[in-house]
Motif scaffolding. Structure first.
Motif, PDB file in Angstrom:
ATOM      1  N   GLY A  63       0.678  -1.091   0.038  1.00 34.63           N
ATOM      2  CA  GLY A  63       0.034  -0.043   0.111  1.00 34.63           C
ATOM      3  C   GLY A  63       0.935   1.322  -0.102  1.00 34.63           C
ATOM      4  N   SER A  64       2.086   1.071  -0.296  1.00 36.71           N
ATOM      5  CA  SER A  64       2.886   2.302  -0.238  1.00 36.71           C
ATOM      6  C   SER A  64       2.893   3.164  -1.389  1.00 36.71           C
ATOM      7  CB  SER A  64       4.377   1.798  -0.128  1.00 36.71           C
ATOM      8  OG  SER A  64       4.871   1.112  -1.225  1.00 36.71           O
ATOM      9  N   LYS A  65       3.464   4.599  -1.342  1.00 37.27           N
ATOM     10  CA  LYS A  65       3.578   5.222  -2.645  1.00 37.27           C
ATOM     11  C   LYS A  65       4.410   4.714  -3.575  1.00 37.27           C
ATOM     12  CE  LYS A  65       2.519   9.381  -4.330  1.00 37.27           C
ATOM     13  NZ  LYS A  65       1.198   9.661  -4.585  1.00 37.27           N
ATOM     14  N   SER A  66       5.422   3.738  -3.030  1.00 40.51           N
ATOM     15  CA  SER A  66       6.283   3.150  -4.179  1.00 40.51           C
ATOM     16  C   SER A  66       5.596   2.246  -4.916  1.00 40.51           C
ATOM     17  CB  SER A  66       7.404   2.522  -3.531  1.00 40.51           C
ATOM     18  OG  SER A  66       8.454   3.412  -2.909  1.00 40.51           O
ATOM     19  N   GLN A  67       4.626   1.472  -4.136  1.00 42.79           N
ATOM     20  CA  GLN A  67       3.750   0.585  -5.013  1.00 42.79           C
ATOM     21  C   GLN A  67       2.692   1.241  -5.881  1.00 42.79           C
ATOM     22  OE1 GLN A  67       1.600  -2.531  -2.732  1.00 42.79           O
ATOM     23  NE2 GLN A  67       0.329  -2.750  -4.320  1.00 42.79           N
ATOM     24  N   GLN A  68       2.258   2.293  -5.344  1.00 41.60           N
ATOM     25  CA  GLN A  68       1.297   3.103  -6.320  1.00 41.60           C
ATOM     26  C   GLN A  68       2.002   3.597  -7.510  1.00 41.60           C
ATOM     27  OE1 GLN A  68      -0.317   6.786  -4.559  1.00 41.60           O
ATOM     28  NE2 GLN A  68      -2.302   6.378  -5.709  1.00 41.60           N
ATOM     29  N   ASN A  69       3.090   4.122  -7.628  1.00 39.52           N
ATOM     30  CA  ASN A  69       4.019   4.663  -8.397  1.00 39.52           C
ATOM     31  C   ASN A  69       4.298   3.802  -9.572  1.00 39.52           C
ATOM     32  OD1 ASN A  69       4.014   7.350  -7.406  1.00 39.52           O
ATOM     33  ND2 ASN A  69       6.115   7.235  -6.633  1.00 39.52           N
ATOM     34  N   VAL A  70       4.707   2.186  -9.172  1.00 40.29           N
ATOM     35  CA  VAL A  70       5.197   1.496 -10.148  1.00 40.29           C
ATOM     36  C   VAL A  70       3.929   0.843 -10.743  1.00 40.29           C
ATOM     37  CG1 VAL A  70       7.416   1.100  -9.213  1.00 40.29           C
ATOM     38  CG2 VAL A  70       5.574  -0.359  -8.395  1.00 40.29           C
ATOM     39  N   GLN A  71       2.838   0.810  -9.870  1.00 36.22           N
ATOM     40  CA  GLN A  71       1.685   0.373 -10.737  1.00 36.22           C
ATOM     41  C   GLN A  71       1.046   1.236 -11.797  1.00 36.22           C
ATOM     42  OE1 GLN A  71      -0.662  -1.807  -6.659  1.00 36.22           O
ATOM     43  NE2 GLN A  71      -1.274  -2.382  -8.544  1.00 36.22           N
ATOM     44  N   ARG A  72       1.047   2.519 -11.568  1.00 34.77           N
ATOM     45  CA  ARG A  72       0.860   3.411 -12.398  1.00 34.77           C
ATOM     46  C   ARG A  72       1.725   3.276 -13.792  1.00 34.77           C
ATOM     47  NH1 ARG A  72       0.549   8.812  -8.488  1.00 34.77           N
ATOM     48  NH2 ARG A  72      -1.587   8.768  -8.119  1.00 34.77           N
ATOM     49  N   GLN A  73       2.887   2.706 -13.484  1.00 37.18           N
ATOM     50  CA  GLN A  73       3.784   2.609 -14.751  1.00 37.18           C
ATOM     51  C   GLN A  73       3.674   1.381 -15.380  1.00 37.18           C
ATOM     52  OE1 GLN A  73       6.049   5.064 -15.929  1.00 37.18           O
ATOM     53  NE2 GLN A  73       5.149   6.461 -14.375  1.00 37.18           N
ATOM     54  N   GLY A  74       2.692   0.525 -14.972  1.00 35.96           N
ATOM     55  CA  GLY A  74       2.065  -0.836 -15.469  1.00 35.96           C
ATOM     56  C   GLY A  74       2.563  -1.878 -14.865  1.00 35.96           C
ATOM     57  N   PHE A  75       3.104  -1.963 -13.500  1.00 35.54           N
ATOM     58  CA  PHE A  75       3.438  -3.144 -12.731  1.00 35.54           C
ATOM     59  C   PHE A  75       2.482  -3.729 -12.346  1.00 35.54           C
ATOM     60  CE2 PHE A  75       7.652  -1.271 -13.298  1.00 35.54           C
ATOM     61  CZ  PHE A  75       8.643  -2.308 -13.043  1.00 35.54           C
ATOM     62  N   SER A  76       2.370  -5.074 -12.097  1.00 34.34           N
ATOM     63  CA  SER A  76       1.173  -5.937 -11.576  1.00 34.34           C
ATOM     64  C   SER A  76       1.855  -6.683 -10.169  1.00 34.34           C
ATOM     65  CB  SER A  76       0.646  -6.798 -12.439  1.00 34.34           C
ATOM     66  OG  SER A  76       0.512  -6.256 -13.771  1.00 34.34           O
ATOM     67  N   LEU A  77       1.002  -6.752  -9.456  1.00 33.40           N
ATOM     68  CA  LEU A  77       1.351  -7.364  -8.094  1.00 33.40           C
ATOM     69  C   LEU A  77       1.540  -8.947  -8.409  1.00 33.40           C
ATOM     70  CD1 LEU A  77       1.613  -7.468  -4.928  1.00 33.40           C
ATOM     71  CD2 LEU A  77      -0.918  -7.974  -4.820  1.00 33.40           C
ATOM     72  N   LEU A  78       2.613  -9.299  -8.276  1.00 27.98           N
ATOM     73  CA  LEU A  78       2.881 -10.840  -8.496  1.00 27.98           C
ATOM     74  C   LEU A  78       2.598 -11.738  -7.416  1.00 27.98           C
ATOM     75  CD1 LEU A  78       6.283 -10.527 -10.468  1.00 27.98           C
ATOM     76  CD2 LEU A  78       3.731 -10.529 -11.298  1.00 27.98           C
ATOM     77  N   TYR A  79       3.108 -11.332  -6.174  1.00 29.24           N
ATOM     78  CA  TYR A  79       2.834 -12.155  -4.896  1.00 29.24           C
ATOM     79  C   TYR A  79       3.435 -11.501  -3.976  1.00 29.24           C
ATOM     80  CZ  TYR A  79       7.962 -13.535  -5.796  1.00 29.24           C
ATOM     81  OH  TYR A  79       9.300 -13.711  -5.879  1.00 29.24           O
ATOM     82  N   THR A  80       2.931 -11.809  -2.702  1.00 29.28           N
ATOM     83  CA  THR A  80       3.527 -11.285  -1.503  1.00 29.28           C
ATOM     84  C   THR A  80       4.533 -12.281  -0.603  1.00 29.28           C
ATOM     85  OG1 THR A  80       1.356  -9.986  -1.209  1.00 29.28           O
ATOM     86  CG2 THR A  80       2.690 -10.324   0.674  1.00 29.28           C
ATOM     87  N   ARG A  81       5.512 -11.779  -0.101  1.00 28.03           N
ATOM     88  CA  ARG A  81       6.594 -12.220   0.868  1.00 28.03           C
ATOM     89  C   ARG A  81       5.866 -12.181   2.342  1.00 28.03           C
ATOM     90  NH1 ARG A  81      11.298 -10.129  -1.919  1.00 28.03           N
ATOM     91  NH2 ARG A  81      11.816 -11.547  -3.798  1.00 28.03           N
ATOM     92  N   ALA A  82       5.867 -13.414   2.936  1.00 31.41           N
ATOM     93  CA  ALA A  82       5.683 -13.264   4.506  1.00 31.41           C
ATOM     94  C   ALA A  82       7.125 -13.112   5.001  1.00 31.41           C
ATOM     95  CB  ALA A  82       4.877 -14.293   5.116  1.00 31.41           C
ATOM     96  N   ILE A  83       7.220 -12.279   6.107  1.00 31.22           N
ATOM     97  CA  ILE A  83       8.537 -12.192   6.947  1.00 31.22           C
ATOM     98  C   ILE A  83       8.440 -12.595   8.394  1.00 31.22           C
ATOM     99  CG2 ILE A  83      10.344 -10.544   7.635  1.00 31.22           C
ATOM    100  CD1 ILE A  83       9.474  -8.667   5.362  1.00 31.22           C
ATOM    101  N   LEU A  84       8.864 -13.793   8.469  1.00 29.26           N
ATOM    102  CA  LEU A  84       8.856 -14.455   9.758  1.00 29.26           C
ATOM    103  C   LEU A  84      10.176 -14.336  10.475  1.00 29.26           C
ATOM    104  CD1 LEU A  84       7.097 -16.423   7.751  1.00 29.26           C
ATOM    105  CD2 LEU A  84       6.284 -17.209   9.712  1.00 29.26           C
ATOM    106  N   VAL A  85      10.169 -13.883  11.867  1.00 28.98           N
ATOM    107  CA  VAL A  85      11.070 -13.853  12.904  1.00 28.98           C
ATOM    108  C   VAL A  85      11.390 -14.806  13.851  1.00 28.98           C
ATOM    109  CG1 VAL A  85      12.589 -12.201  14.153  1.00 28.98           C
ATOM    110  CG2 VAL A  85      11.531 -11.487  11.811  1.00 28.98           C
ATOM    111  N   LYS A  86      12.412 -15.232  13.914  1.00 30.40           N
ATOM    112  CA  LYS A  86      12.619 -16.101  15.336  1.00 30.40           C
ATOM    113  C   LYS A  86      13.890 -15.243  16.128  1.00 30.40           C
ATOM    114  CE  LYS A  86      13.549 -20.735  17.228  1.00 30.40           C
ATOM    115  NZ  LYS A  86      13.722 -22.207  17.101  1.00 30.40           N
ATOM    116  N   SER A  87      13.287 -15.066  17.335  1.00 34.52           N
ATOM    117  CA  SER A  87      14.339 -14.192  18.224  1.00 34.52           C
ATOM    118  C   SER A  87      15.448 -15.223  18.766  1.00 34.52           C
ATOM    119  CB  SER A  87      13.763 -13.588  19.156  1.00 34.52           C
ATOM    120  OG  SER A  87      12.712 -12.466  18.791  1.00 34.52           O
TER     121      SER A  87
END
Length: 275
Positions: A251-275
């Motif tokens: 949902g960032s401005k960067s995402q909005q900008n590249v979608q305006r240039q024709g980019f499509s959302l391909l997939y999402t990465r989940a970020i998991l952390v173990k302390s």
């Protein structure tokens, strides 16, 4: 643009390759025992140096599920360095990866989006009036780093904030390692002669990785970002790449900008952390 498992696997292999090569360069600077690069189930576990964005497990989910012993050894190595284990896994990877990691105490802390655009036909670079984009050589590295770090330090507030922050000296070290070992190209943009923005890109396996871009806060809204993007896409096309990809915060401005240039959302990465 549709992204299936095969394309996602290629993109994740390229990402793991970038991490491995860059972290290897850090090992050359600090000594082989300071960090590590360990292949694991088609991906890579990497520790470059304290606080580095290269400290992560990337590319899992497309070549089997890692064994318990492999994970235990990697977790031990991160623990020795007093660093949490951060695993980034694609939603198109084997679902068993997420089940395995959460069962070992990994917590979901964030997401990031991978977007792409198909390349193929000849593409001309479109640069805004008053903007000049050129490759940044080593003599301009500090200038490039300063504008990129300044841009990242004052980001647009739209979308989900990143769970990570890195000091300028750590960013500089990582970028130098990526440039020297992984072939990352740097670009510097000027607006009416004034340094206005910087960006970078890496080409591998037909994939153009857009590995970062930032505009100085005082030079925004002049077409600097779109010019940096257009120049890189034109170069990637000329080099024979069939796809360009970029990673953004959801949902960032960067995402909005590249979608305006024709980019499509391909997939999402989940970020998991173990302390």
């Amino acid at each position: 643009m549709f992204c299936g498992v095969e394309l996602a696997a290629r993109i994740e292999r390229v990402e793991a390759e970038l991490i491995a090569k860059s972290s290897g360069a850090a090992a050359a600077r600090h000594g082989a025992d300071a960090g590590f690069v360990i292949p694991i189930a088609g991906g890579v576990a990497s520790f470059a140096e304290d606080g580095s964005p290269l400290n992560k497990v990337a590319g899992l989910g497309f070549d089997g599920i890692p064994g318990e012993a492999e994970l235990e050894e990697i977790e031990r190595l991160f623990a020795e360095r007093k660093t949490p284990v951060q695993a980034e896994i694609s939603q198109l990877g084997d679902p068993g990866i997420g089940e395995l990691l959460t069962g070992r105490g990994y917590r979901l802390v964030s997401f990031e989006n991978v977007l792409g655009i198909e390349l193929g036909d000849a593409r001309a670079a479109i640069v805004a009036d008053g903007v000049d984009v050129r490759h940044s050589d080593e003599a301009e590295f500090d200038v490039w780093l300063d504008v990129v770090a300044t841009g990242f330090a004052t980001p647009d507030t739209q979308g989900v904030a990143s769970h990570e922050e890195f000091p300028a000296d750590i960013i500089a070290a990582a970028v130098r390692d990526m440039t020297s070992a992984a072939g990352v190209r740097r670009y510097l943009a000027r607006y009416h002669g004034q340094v206005a923005g910087g960006a970078s890109m890496r080409l591998s396996q037909g994939v153009a990785q857009l590995t970062g871009a930032a505009t100085h806060p005082e030079q925004r809204r002049h077409g600097v970002q779109s010019s940096l993007l257009s120049v890189r896409l034109a170069e990637a096309t000329a080099a024979g790449c069939d796809i360009a990809v970029v990673t953004t915060q959801p949902g960032s401005k960067s995402q909005q900008n590249v979608q305006r240039q024709g980019f499509s959302l391909l997939y999402t990465r989940a970020i998991l952390v173990k302390s």
